[in-house]
Design a protein around this motif. Sequence first.
Motif, PDB file in Angstrom:
ATOM      1  N   VAL A  12     -11.270  74.902   7.543  1.00  0.00           N
ATOM      2  CA  VAL A  12     -10.158  74.715   8.468  1.00  0.00           C
ATOM      3  C   VAL A  12      -9.963  73.222   8.711  1.00  0.00           C
ATOM      4  N   VAL A  13      -8.819  72.873   9.293  1.00  0.00           N
ATOM      5  CA  VAL A  13      -8.582  71.469   9.625  1.00  0.00           C
ATOM      6  C   VAL A  13      -9.523  71.052  10.740  1.00  0.00           C
ATOM      7  N   GLU A  14      -9.859  69.767  10.780  1.00  0.00           N
ATOM      8  CA  GLU A  14     -10.762  69.268  11.818  1.00  0.00           C
ATOM      9  C   GLU A  14     -10.190  69.495  13.204  1.00  0.00           C
ATOM     10  N   HIS A  15     -11.039  69.864  14.122  1.00  0.00           N
ATOM     11  CA  HIS A  15     -10.700  70.041  15.538  1.00  0.00           C
ATOM     12  C   HIS A  15      -9.646  71.118  15.770  1.00  0.00           C
ATOM     13  N   ILE A  16      -9.589  72.119  14.900  1.00  0.00           N
ATOM     14  CA  ILE A  16      -8.666  73.227  15.122  1.00  0.00           C
ATOM     15  C   ILE A  16      -9.030  73.903  16.443  1.00  0.00           C
ATOM     16  N   THR A  17      -8.019  74.328  17.175  1.00  0.00           N
ATOM     17  CA  THR A  17      -8.288  75.019  18.436  1.00  0.00           C
ATOM     18  C   THR A  17      -8.495  76.502  18.159  1.00  0.00           C
ATOM     19  N   VAL A  18      -9.107  77.180  19.111  1.00  0.00           N
ATOM     20  CA  VAL A  18      -9.302  78.621  18.989  1.00  0.00           C
ATOM     21  C   VAL A  18      -7.939  79.305  18.833  1.00  0.00           C
ATOM     22  N   GLU A  19      -6.960  78.889  19.632  1.00  0.00           N
ATOM     23  CA  GLU A  19      -5.625  79.487  19.549  1.00  0.00           C
ATOM     24  C   GLU A  19      -5.022  79.325  18.156  1.00  0.00           C
ATOM     25  N   ASN A  20      -5.120  78.135  17.581  1.00  0.00           N
ATOM     26  CA  ASN A  20      -4.556  77.905  16.253  1.00  0.00           C
ATOM     27  C   ASN A  20      -5.312  78.669  15.170  1.00  0.00           C
ATOM     28  N   LEU A  21      -6.614  78.824  15.327  1.00  0.00           N
ATOM     29  CA  LEU A  21      -7.381  79.620  14.371  1.00  0.00           C
ATOM     30  C   LEU A  21      -6.906  81.069  14.404  1.00  0.00           C
ATOM     31  N   ILE A  22      -6.747  81.617  15.595  1.00  0.00           N
ATOM     32  CA  ILE A  22      -6.281  83.001  15.722  1.00  0.00           C
ATOM     33  C   ILE A  22      -4.919  83.163  15.056  1.00  0.00           C
TER      34      ILE A  22
END
Length: 66
Positions: A12-22
């Motif tokens: 994943v991209v660095e510092h992805i947020t939980v919301e963006n991962l979902i």
Amino acid sequence: MKIEVNGNEFDVVEHITVENLIKELKLDVKSTAVAVNKSIVARSSYKDFSLKENDAVDLVTIAPGG
């Protein structure tokens, strides 16, 4: 950056947020519970909670039905 999601390795991209991962996994934010490194993340924190290299993420979705 590598993280583990439900036992599977993901890039994943660095510092992805939980919301963006979902969202990236095409899941519904409102019906997904999240734990990072065995600690539950409050839904209100999904937008601001940044993941780090080697984090272990557990996602559980709630499916309607009978």
